[in-house]
Design an enzyme around this catalytic site. Structure first.
Site, PDB file in Angstrom:
ATOM      1  N   ASP A   1      -7.133  -1.276  -4.591  1.00 28.66           N
ATOM      2  CA  ASP A   1      -8.210  -0.910  -3.659  1.00 28.66           C
ATOM      3  C   ASP A   1      -9.102   0.173  -4.272  1.00 28.66           C
ATOM      4  O   ASP A   1     -10.330   0.143  -4.133  1.00 28.66           O
ATOM      5  CB  ASP A   1      -7.625  -0.403  -2.340  1.00 28.66           C
ATOM      6  CG  ASP A   1      -6.756  -1.438  -1.649  1.00 28.66           C
ATOM      7  OD1 ASP A   1      -7.000  -2.638  -1.828  1.00 28.66           O
ATOM      8  OD2 ASP A   1      -5.828  -1.030  -0.925  1.00 28.66           O
TER       9      ASP A   1
ATOM     10  N   ASP B   1       0.865  -1.179   0.000  1.00 27.67           N
ATOM     11  CA  ASP B   1       0.000   0.000   0.000  1.00 27.67           C
ATOM     12  C   ASP B   1       0.901   1.228   0.000  1.00 27.67           C
ATOM     13  O   ASP B   1       1.972   1.230   0.616  1.00 27.67           O
ATOM     14  CB  ASP B   1      -0.903   0.012   1.225  1.00 27.67           C
ATOM     15  CG  ASP B   1      -1.988  -1.055   1.159  1.00 27.67           C
ATOM     16  OD1 ASP B   1      -2.362  -1.448   0.040  1.00 27.67           O
ATOM     17  OD2 ASP B   1      -2.449  -1.491   2.226  1.00 27.67           O
TER      18      ASP B   1
END
Length: 195
Positions: free
Chosen positions: A162, A148
């Site tokens: 995402d 991330d």
């Protein structure tokens, strides 16, 4: 002299065939995904996987773990590893998360095969959902975690996959809300485009 028998009203069934016994299908067109819907789904899903994998690779090769670079305003590129799902939940259950993701992707493909022509936004929406899910699944299987890097400061860090998943869900919700607001008999531009 006997009185004539009263005449019975004819048995007319709306939505039936000419013999008034065989029902007519509500859907006069096939709802399963055709070649164009599959091509759209595959193109969107492939683009989502490639974009997510390339950006994760760039971040992983340019930044050390937990290193951060300010971009603009609250947005920063901050490299973190997430072995769970959204916001780090189930971080100790990587295998279960990977299996659940694989089942969800399989279900979406079956749904699309049966209903891909139902609405013109389905290839794009499900393409984003499947592409984002598959890209994160690739990382979980290959690395045991996902990278991330998009950090807004007030929200847990996330990645492009995402984002694609959230956008796909939003497109589906908007399409459902718009189709529910139209009267059942009215045909709008989305119905015409779906034919």
């Amino acid at each position: 002299m006997s009185s004539p028998e009263p005449q019975r009203a004819p048995d007319i069934r709306v939505g039936s065939a000419t013999n008034a016994l065989e029902p007519v299908s509500v859907a006069e067109r096939p709802l399963g995904a055709g070649p164009w819907q599959w091509a759209g789904l595959i193109a969107v899903a492939t683009a989502a996987v490639v974009a997510d994998q390339v950006t994760k690779h760039l971040v992983a090769t340019q930044l050390r773990l937990d290193e951060s670079v300010k971009v603009v305003g609250p947005l920063a590129i901050h490299r973190v590893q997430n072995s769970g799902i959204a916001f780090g939940m189930f971080s100790q259950a990587t295998v279960i998360v990977a299996m659940a993701t694989a089942v969800a992707v399989g279900w979406m493909l079956v749904f699309f095969a049966r209903s891909g022509a139902r609405h013109p936004v389905l290839p794009a929406a499900l393409g984003l959902l499947i592409g984002g899910s598959v890209s994160n699944l690739i990382d979980r299987v290959r690395l045991g975690h996902v990278t991330d890097f998009l950090d807004l400061g007030w929200w847990p860090a996330f990645n492009l996959a995402d984002t694609f998943i959230c956008v796909g869900v939003a497109i589906l919700l908007v399409a459902l809300l718009l189709s529910d607001r139209r009267p059942r008999g009215a045909r709008g531009p989305l119905d015409v485009a779906a034919r």
